[in-house]
Structures are given as C-alpha cells and as structure tokens.
Design a protein around this motif. Sequence first.
Motif, PDB file in Angstrom:
ATOM      1  N   PRO A 217       0.839  -1.200   0.000  1.00  0.00           N
ATOM      2  CA  PRO A 217       0.000   0.000   0.000  1.00  0.00           C
ATOM      3  C   PRO A 217       0.876   1.252   0.000  1.00  0.00           C
ATOM      4  O   PRO A 217       1.904   1.310   0.682  1.00  0.00           O
ATOM      5  CB  PRO A 217      -0.776  -0.096   1.321  1.00  0.00           C
ATOM      6  CG  PRO A 217      -0.646  -1.499   1.761  1.00  0.00           C
ATOM      7  CD  PRO A 217       0.597  -2.076   1.158  1.00  0.00           C
ATOM      8  N   LEU A 218       0.444   2.232  -0.791  1.00  0.00           N
ATOM      9  CA  LEU A 218       1.227   3.455  -0.948  1.00  0.00           C
ATOM     10  C   LEU A 218       0.602   4.579  -0.111  1.00  0.00           C
ATOM     11  O   LEU A 218      -0.587   4.848  -0.203  1.00  0.00           O
ATOM     12  CB  LEU A 218       1.237   3.837  -2.432  1.00  0.00           C
ATOM     13  CG  LEU A 218       2.184   4.941  -2.874  1.00  0.00           C
ATOM     14  CD1 LEU A 218       3.639   4.539  -2.635  1.00  0.00           C
ATOM     15  CD2 LEU A 218       1.969   5.248  -4.369  1.00  0.00           C
ATOM     16  N   VAL A 219       1.445   5.215   0.703  1.00  0.00           N
ATOM     17  CA  VAL A 219       1.010   6.355   1.521  1.00  0.00           C
ATOM     18  C   VAL A 219       1.741   7.576   0.966  1.00  0.00           C
ATOM     19  O   VAL A 219       2.964   7.567   0.872  1.00  0.00           O
ATOM     20  CB  VAL A 219       1.419   6.134   2.994  1.00  0.00           C
ATOM     21  CG1 VAL A 219       1.080   7.355   3.833  1.00  0.00           C
ATOM     22  CG2 VAL A 219       0.768   4.875   3.546  1.00  0.00           C
ATOM     23  N   ALA A 237       6.475   9.907  11.511  1.00  0.00           N
ATOM     24  CA  ALA A 237       5.208   9.201  11.772  1.00  0.00           C
ATOM     25  C   ALA A 237       5.222   7.842  11.078  1.00  0.00           C
ATOM     26  O   ALA A 237       4.829   6.817  11.655  1.00  0.00           O
ATOM     27  CB  ALA A 237       4.028  10.036  11.289  1.00  0.00           C
ATOM     28  N   PHE A 238       5.711   7.831   9.839  1.00  0.00           N
ATOM     29  CA  PHE A 238       5.724   6.580   9.071  1.00  0.00           C
ATOM     30  C   PHE A 238       6.623   5.547   9.750  1.00  0.00           C
ATOM     31  O   PHE A 238       6.281   4.371   9.847  1.00  0.00           O
ATOM     32  CB  PHE A 238       6.191   6.865   7.636  1.00  0.00           C
ATOM     33  CG  PHE A 238       6.129   5.642   6.765  1.00  0.00           C
ATOM     34  CD1 PHE A 238       4.910   5.157   6.309  1.00  0.00           C
ATOM     35  CD2 PHE A 238       7.296   4.970   6.393  1.00  0.00           C
ATOM     36  CE1 PHE A 238       4.844   4.018   5.508  1.00  0.00           C
ATOM     37  CE2 PHE A 238       7.247   3.844   5.596  1.00  0.00           C
ATOM     38  CZ  PHE A 238       6.019   3.366   5.153  1.00  0.00           C
ATOM     39  N   ARG A 239       7.770   6.002  10.249  1.00  0.00           N
ATOM     40  CA  ARG A 239       8.683   5.064  10.906  1.00  0.00           C
ATOM     41  C   ARG A 239       8.020   4.402  12.114  1.00  0.00           C
ATOM     42  O   ARG A 239       8.300   3.258  12.431  1.00  0.00           O
ATOM     43  CB  ARG A 239       9.952   5.791  11.360  1.00  0.00           C
ATOM     44  CG  ARG A 239      10.875   6.166  10.221  1.00  0.00           C
ATOM     45  CD  ARG A 239      12.311   6.308  10.723  1.00  0.00           C
ATOM     46  NE  ARG A 239      13.154   6.996   9.765  1.00  0.00           N
ATOM     47  CZ  ARG A 239      13.633   6.451   8.651  1.00  0.00           C
ATOM     48  NH1 ARG A 239      13.354   5.185   8.364  1.00  0.00           N
ATOM     49  NH2 ARG A 239      14.402   7.143   7.833  1.00  0.00           N
ATOM     50  N   GLN A 240       7.140   5.152  12.787  1.00  0.00           N
ATOM     51  CA  GLN A 240       6.479   4.580  13.985  1.00  0.00           C
ATOM     52  C   GLN A 240       5.549   3.420  13.636  1.00  0.00           C
ATOM     53  O   GLN A 240       5.235   2.603  14.493  1.00  0.00           O
ATOM     54  CB  GLN A 240       5.678   5.667  14.712  1.00  0.00           C
ATOM     55  CG  GLN A 240       6.561   6.686  15.401  1.00  0.00           C
ATOM     56  CD  GLN A 240       5.764   7.663  16.270  1.00  0.00           C
ATOM     57  OE1 GLN A 240       4.572   7.493  16.502  1.00  0.00           O
ATOM     58  NE2 GLN A 240       6.435   8.694  16.755  1.00  0.00           N
ATOM     59  N   ASP A 246       2.920  -3.185   6.688  1.00  0.00           N
ATOM     60  CA  ASP A 246       3.855  -3.145   5.587  1.00  0.00           C
ATOM     61  C   ASP A 246       3.314  -2.159   4.549  1.00  0.00           C
ATOM     62  O   ASP A 246       2.289  -2.428   3.921  1.00  0.00           O
ATOM     63  CB  ASP A 246       3.951  -4.557   4.985  1.00  0.00           C
ATOM     64  CG  ASP A 246       5.241  -4.737   4.216  1.00  0.00           C
ATOM     65  OD1 ASP A 246       6.141  -3.888   4.387  1.00  0.00           O
ATOM     66  OD2 ASP A 246       5.328  -5.710   3.448  1.00  0.00           O
ATOM     67  N   ALA A 247       3.962  -1.051   4.415  1.00  0.00           N
ATOM     68  CA  ALA A 247       3.482  -0.037   3.470  1.00  0.00           C
ATOM     69  C   ALA A 247       4.685   0.730   2.939  1.00  0.00           C
ATOM     70  O   ALA A 247       5.812   0.546   3.417  1.00  0.00           O
ATOM     71  CB  ALA A 247       2.516   0.926   4.156  1.00  0.00           C
ATOM     72  N   LYS A 357      -1.974   3.947  10.784  1.00  0.00           N
ATOM     73  CA  LYS A 357      -2.063   2.502  11.046  1.00  0.00           C
ATOM     74  C   LYS A 357      -3.533   2.058  10.977  1.00  0.00           C
ATOM     75  O   LYS A 357      -3.873   1.067  10.343  1.00  0.00           O
ATOM     76  CB  LYS A 357      -1.462   2.230  12.429  1.00  0.00           C
ATOM     77  CG  LYS A 357      -1.518   0.801  12.895  1.00  0.00           C
ATOM     78  CD  LYS A 357      -0.590   0.632  14.097  1.00  0.00           C
ATOM     79  CE  LYS A 357      -0.896  -0.605  14.904  1.00  0.00           C
ATOM     80  NZ  LYS A 357      -2.029  -0.441  15.845  1.00  0.00           N
ATOM     81  N   GLN A 358      -4.421   2.832  11.628  1.00  0.00           N
ATOM     82  CA  GLN A 358      -5.856   2.489  11.617  1.00  0.00           C
ATOM     83  C   GLN A 358      -6.393   2.370  10.196  1.00  0.00           C
ATOM     84  O   GLN A 358      -7.076   1.410   9.861  1.00  0.00           O
ATOM     85  CB  GLN A 358      -6.701   3.585  12.299  1.00  0.00           C
ATOM     86  CG  GLN A 358      -6.570   3.720  13.771  1.00  0.00           C
ATOM     87  CD  GLN A 358      -7.131   2.539  14.520  1.00  0.00           C
ATOM     88  OE1 GLN A 358      -6.342   1.744  14.995  1.00  0.00           O
ATOM     89  NE2 GLN A 358      -8.440   2.420  14.609  1.00  0.00           N
TER      90      GLN A 358
END
Length: 404
Positions: A217-219, A237-240, A246-247, A357-358
């Motif tokens: 999945p792409l953010v 934030a992404f690192r957390q 898995d994104a 994450k949600q």
Amino acid sequence: MPQLNDYEPIVGAQVLEELRYLAQALKGQRILHINSTAVGGGVAEILNRMLPLLTELGVESRWDVVKGGEEFYSVTKKIHNALHGHAQMFTPRDYEAFEEVQEANLKNMALDEDIIFIHDPQPIGLVKRKRDCGNRWLWRCHVDVSNPQREIWNFLEKYLQFYDKAVFSSPSFSQRLPIPQVLICPSIDPLSEKNRELMPDEISAVIQRLGIPLDKPLVTQVSRFDRLKDPVGVIKAFRQIQKYVDARLLLVGGSATDDPEGAQVYLEVKEAAGDDPDILVLLLPPTAHLEINAIQRASTVILQKSLKEGFGLTITEGLWKGKPVIAGAVGGIPLQITHKYSGILVHSIEGTAYWLKQLLQEPAFARKLGENGREHVRQNFLLTRHIRDYLLLFLSLDPNLKLH
Ligand code: UDP
C-alpha cells in the motif's frame, strides 16, 4: 481547455446557468490578476484553470506576475514565514528591498483594468497606482494568517488600507481591518490533468514510468519541499508504524520559483529518509500534473501533515479522488475535513502514526471517509463555485453593475 458545458455532468446545469446570469452584468469588465509565480503552488494552479472560463463567460481576465530578484524573494519568504507566526528579524534594508521591487514593477505595468486582483503579499504595494487609475483593487490572501507576527502585519496594513476589499480562505484568518473582508474558499478543477478521471491502465503506465513499486500500500504526501508542510514529521510518523504494517511512503514535491528554501528542505528530507527502501522521495517539475493525478489515485492513504496551511489544495485533490486523507488540523484544512467523517484531522506525529495505522488496517472505514470527502468537495470546492463567488465579489464592488 474544457468549456463551461463540459462541467454540466459534474455540477449540473443550474450551476452553469447561474454563472452565465451573473457574468452578464460584468460583460466588458476587465480584470487583472497579479501574483509572484507563474508555476508551482496553489495560486498558479487556480489561476491557470479559472481564467479561460471567466473569459468564456465574457469577463475579460488577464494574469501578470511581479518580477523580483533573489533578495526580494528571500524577503518575501521571510514575510511568508512571519505571517505564519514564525518570528523573523526584519532589517530596514528588507523593507527597502521590498519597496524597490514594487516601484520597479510599477514602471512596467499599466494597471488600468477595471479590477486589479492582487494575490498574497509579494505584489501588495502596487496599490499605489490606484490613486491615478481610480479603479477597484482586491487583496486575496492565500496564507494562513491566524497568528501573524504583528510587525509584518502592520507593514502590510500600510498598503491594505487602500484596497476595496480583502479576501481570506477561512474565518479563522480574519483580522481587524479598515476595509471590508470576505470569505472565499479556493477550489480545484475536476477536468484538469491533475484531477480528471484516469483509466486504471493510464494510472499504471504513469506509475511504472516513474518507477514507483506498487507491491505494498502506498502512503503519499504531495507538497512543495517546505518546512510548514512538515515532510520530516511525515517520515517520523511513518517510521512509527513500520513495525506494524507493511506499506511504502512516498513524498512527492517540487519547488515554486518564488520559494528559495526548497532545495535545502529537500536535502533535509533526503537525509531523514536515509536508505530505507520503503521511503521514496520524488522530485517532479511543477508541470507534472498527470503524474500527480496518477500518484494520488494509486495511493491507499493521502497525508498532508501541514503545520500551517492557507487551504491545502492537495487535500481537496485527494478527497476528490475518493481517498482517505489524514491532515493537520490547521488553517483552512478543517473546512475540508470533518474528523472521522470526511477524513482525519491530526495534531502531532503520534496522532498521524496512530491514524495511518488504523486506516491501513481498516479499509472499509478508510473507503467511507474517501466517499464522504469526495461528496463534500463536489458540493463546496469545485471551480464553478469559486467562479460564482468571484463574480459576486466583482459585482459587489460597483453599484452601477446591475443584474437583469
Ligand atoms: N503541486 C504540484 N507539484 C508539487 C507540489 C505541489 O503540482 O511538486 C501542486 C499540488 O498538486 C497542488 C498545489 O501544487 O495543486 C499546492 O497547493 P496547496 O494549496 O496544497 O499548497 P501551496 O503550495 O499553495 O502552499
């Protein structure tokens, strides 16, 4: 370029009829828009799309750009940051350099149109010409001025008092002013290369050409490399969440010709991304509209973790594509997102990580946010609504202009 009739399937015939009705009364009026960059950023984006439609409606509209040198742009960037509430030191030379550029531009511009529409602080001083031309002047502020540094606001007010009206994007930006002020939100064009519908194979062709893998999945955050867009906060934030989901994170951006800090911020972002293969940083030219459209459509979640934001067209663009958008609860963003209904509003890196994450784990909820967001944009933030507001604003400037 699309014609007005092309918008009918999206907004309905009545909306277009209303535009034609309002424009009748303005036939023959000449409008001149002035800003400080022809490419890059939201203002250029809107003017490019709006002017041909206004001309089709019979409201002759032109666009010009003030020219300045390196010193001018570093002063106007300081002004921009100060308006956003970041204390800056201004020297007498800064003010002098600002005024010199106003004078130099005044020498080369006639400014005799019926309405002069000035965008943002960079060309604000041109209003000096109003005395000679006796025309109407509007100041359109696209910046988040909820908490401006006083010194700089007072400096701008010296010019502002000569305008007929000021236009802001959010009620929270309104200031005590000696002139009337109106609230008009920006908009996106649903038929532009940036926003038009794309077929799935068109999307994958662009994404492949850009070398973006879609195995996860792409953010995505699309933004100029500007600290107020908090790209490094996005990476944190992404690192957390990386240990839970898995994104892949994609930060896409370019710079605007009037923004001297972009290159430095880009380096900071590259450094924060390090050599993590799941954090991609992509530089695109400001003309890469189709590419941004395809990237937004290929994304699972769109981020716009701004710390200050006038309105945030990237949010409008993401919502219009039916995407769940997580964005900073600042500036004009809450006008676009109702928390947990048409997107997610965040206040911190932790909040961003939690909601990212949600949404990645609850696709049905994420889809619903996107659907509601798209409908909200259809109702409120498409170009046709914006044109209507501007036509009404122009009409309000002159009691001799009458609706029939
Ligand atoms: N944009 C772009 N390329 C980039 C970064 C941004 O085309 O590299 C576009 C983006 O899609 C949006 C506009 O520029 O249409 C940015 O407007 P926004 O209101 O989000 O922010 P601004 O740059 O005006 O602060």
